[in-house]
Design a protein around this motif. Structure first.
Motif, short mmCIF file in Angstrom:
data_model
loop_
_atom_site.label_atom_id
_atom_site.label_comp_id
_atom_site.label_asym_id
_atom_site.label_seq_id
_atom_site.Cartn_x
_atom_site.Cartn_y
_atom_site.Cartn_z
N LEU A 299 44.70 -38.01 47.55
CA LEU A 299 44.36 -38.31 48.94
C LEU A 299 44.02 -37.02 49.69
CD1 LEU A 299 44.30 -40.18 51.49
CD2 LEU A 299 46.78 -39.79 51.69
N LEU A 301 43.68 -36.18 53.47
CA LEU A 301 44.05 -36.89 54.70
C LEU A 301 43.22 -36.46 55.90
CD1 LEU A 301 46.10 -39.13 55.33
CD2 LEU A 301 47.68 -37.34 56.10
N GLY A 352 44.56 -40.16 60.13
CA GLY A 352 45.48 -39.93 59.01
C GLY A 352 46.92 -40.22 59.35
N VAL A 363 48.41 -35.13 47.62
CA VAL A 363 47.90 -35.32 48.98
C VAL A 363 47.57 -33.96 49.58
CG1 VAL A 363 48.35 -36.23 51.28
CG2 VAL A 363 49.28 -37.41 49.27
N VAL A 365 46.61 -32.03 53.10
CA VAL A 365 46.54 -32.05 54.57
C VAL A 365 45.88 -30.76 55.01
CG1 VAL A 365 47.81 -32.34 56.72
CG2 VAL A 365 48.72 -33.32 54.62
N SER A 403 53.09 -37.73 57.95
CA SER A 403 52.38 -38.88 57.39
C SER A 403 52.04 -38.63 55.92
CB SER A 403 51.09 -39.14 58.18
OG SER A 403 50.34 -40.19 57.62
N ALA A 404 51.61 -37.41 55.59
CA ALA A 404 51.27 -37.09 54.20
C ALA A 404 52.49 -37.22 53.30
CB ALA A 404 50.70 -35.68 54.12
#
Length: 482
Positions: A299, A301, A352, A363, A365, A403-404
């Motif tokens: 991901l 983000l 995000g 992930v 960011v 969030s990540a």
């Protein structure tokens, strides 16, 4: 930098290109103030095209919050300016924007008034003239006369004022002005806002002796770096094709000596893209970090404009993984879609912080930040950012990192990245977020994952620097869910 108003309308220029703008003086003809019966088009004939384009570019930056790297190429193409003239216009535009705050200090002293009190078109013309007088190999008479011609076109009522100010500026060289206006003032000497100088000093910690080297590196135009997309072309092949050299650190970086990167077939055909080597290093570090369990769902983000998503997508294609790329701004999401064509990347337009999906293995960011680590690439950025920009940005950065981590499965890896060395956006953001997860986060040492990079910090995070590594000042922290 000072506030800006609106410049006056100008007509399109007709006529030939200046053959040698660096030594060109004022045009021949009547030097009196333009009469009411004289058209703006005729007045504009007095200004040689490279200087006219530079004026339009910095006016767009100040008036419309434009970006020089977007505005200037369009103007050069529109006015058909190439070769030495294009190089002159580029240096004049970028140099004037980069040194803007310090030039304003000199202009204010020579004018005996605050620059805020000078009409915006005149102010921009004086900035261009001051840069030529103090930083370019332009004869003083040519710098003064061509700038007065410019003022004659855009603000005819200020001709005498501009001529007097420029002649006062030309009476001293740059070093003499610095010694007179701010001896020992690094912010003035290196044209950085004082708060940025303090932020860099804090980020360097016990290496404050490097501060002047860092400030000087920010004033050196950044070279063009390309990323050879894994599986499509190697860095060595790309270097041979483009006439560049393989980068010193990453496996995919190629440094170009000069020229327009978009002209190379490898870039046009999607085999490579423009990306700072530091950005390549942090994305590759996430892809190579050891994790536990599956490794199929990745991901990005904060994906816009798509350089890191393209590199991650290229690596994912080789490893049987897929990438989700999230970008909140629709126009930037479209840029991501363009960048990742043909790669196993699905683009989502959304915030995000609200993205909801099954947990991911890796992930990224790449958080929105002040961009203080890329000032050499964005000459106007240092004067646009203010200390009061930090609170909303740091709040957003922490929310995105939380969030990540929530979107990462146990055993998975999160890379937190900023193009800023400011400690509020880097170490403090990571430390404060980790405390909220109460022992569920393990810090990984990011430094071994930076190929061949030395002197990247005390760890476990890694910090790149323009003056040490020749990259943007990228920060990387690797976190593992446990």
């Amino acid at each position: 930098m000072t506030g800006d108003g609106h410049s006056r309308p100008r007509g399109d220029r007709a006529g030939g290109r200046a053959s040698d703008p660096r030594s060109r003086g004022a045009s021949n003809g009547n030097r009196g103030a333009a009469g009411p019966d004289r058209s703006r088009d005729r007045q504009q004939h007095r200004v040689d095209p490279p200087r006219w384009v530079a004026f339009q570019a910095i006016s767009a930056v100040h008036r419309d919050d434009g970006y020089a790297n977007l505005v200037l190429p369009k103007l050069l193409a529109e006015h058909r300016i190439r070769g030495l003239d294009a190089a002159f216009a580029t240096e004049l535009t970028y140099g004037t924007l980069r040194l803007g705050g310090s030039l304003d200090t000199v202009i204010a002293a020579a004018a005996d008034r605050a620059v805020e009190r000078i009409d915006p078109p005149t102010r921009d013309a004086l900035r261009l003239g001051a840069y030529q007088l103090l930083h370019m190999r332009v004869p003083a008479h040519a710098a003064v006369s061509t700038t007065v011609d410019l003022v004659r076109t855009v603000a005819p009522g200020a001709i005498g004022f501009a001529n007097a100010v420029l002649r006062r500026i030309g009476q001293r060289d740059w070093q003499t002005w610095l010694d007179e206006l701010g001896p020992g003032d690094l912010a003035l000497r290196y044209a950085h806002p004082p708060w940025v100088v303090r932020a860099f000093s804090d980020a360097l910690k016990d290496r404050k002796d490097e501060l002047e080297d860092l400030l000087a590196a920010d004033n050196t135009p950044a070279p063009v770096h390309l990323c050879a997309r894994p599986g499509r072309i190697t860095a060595r092949e790309l270097a041979e094709e483009t006439g560049g050299v393989v980068g010193p650190f990453g496996a995919y970086a190629v440094h170009l000596p000069d020229g327009a990167p978009g002209d190379h077939p490898a870039v046009r055909d999607g085999l490579a893209h423009v990306q700072d080597e530091g950005s390549q290093l942090v994305a590759a570090a996430l892809a190579d970090a050891p994790l536990d369990g599956t490794d199929r769902r990745w991901l990005d983000l904060c994906a816009g404009p798509g350089g890191k998503a393209a590199l991650l997508g290229s690596l994912a294609a080789l490893r049987g993984a897929e990438v989700a790329a999230v970008e909140v701004a629709p126009h930037r999401a479209r840029l991501v879609e363009h960048a990742v064509r043909g790669l196993p990347v699905e683009v989502y337009c959304g915030d995000g912080r609200d993205f909801d999906a099954p947990a991911y293995d890796r992930v990224l960011v790449d958080a929105p930040c002040t961009g203080l680590g890329a000032l050499r690439r964005r000459p106007e950025a240092r004067w646009r950012r203010q200390p009061n920009d930090l609170p909303p940005l740091t709040r957003l950065q922490r929310e995105l990192l939380r969030s990540a981590l929530d979107l990462t499965r146990p055993g998975g890896i999160v890379a937190y990245v900023t193009c800023s060395p400011h400690i509020n956006e880097t170490r403090m953001a990571v430390d404060e977020t980790i405390r909220r997860f109460d022992g569920r986060i393990e810090r990984l040492d990011a430094r071994p994952l930076m190929e061949n990079v030395t002197d990247s910090g005390d760890g476990p995070w890694a910090q790149l620097w323009p003056h040490r590594h020749g990259t943007d000042a990228m920060f990387l922290a690797l976190l593992k869910r446990v």
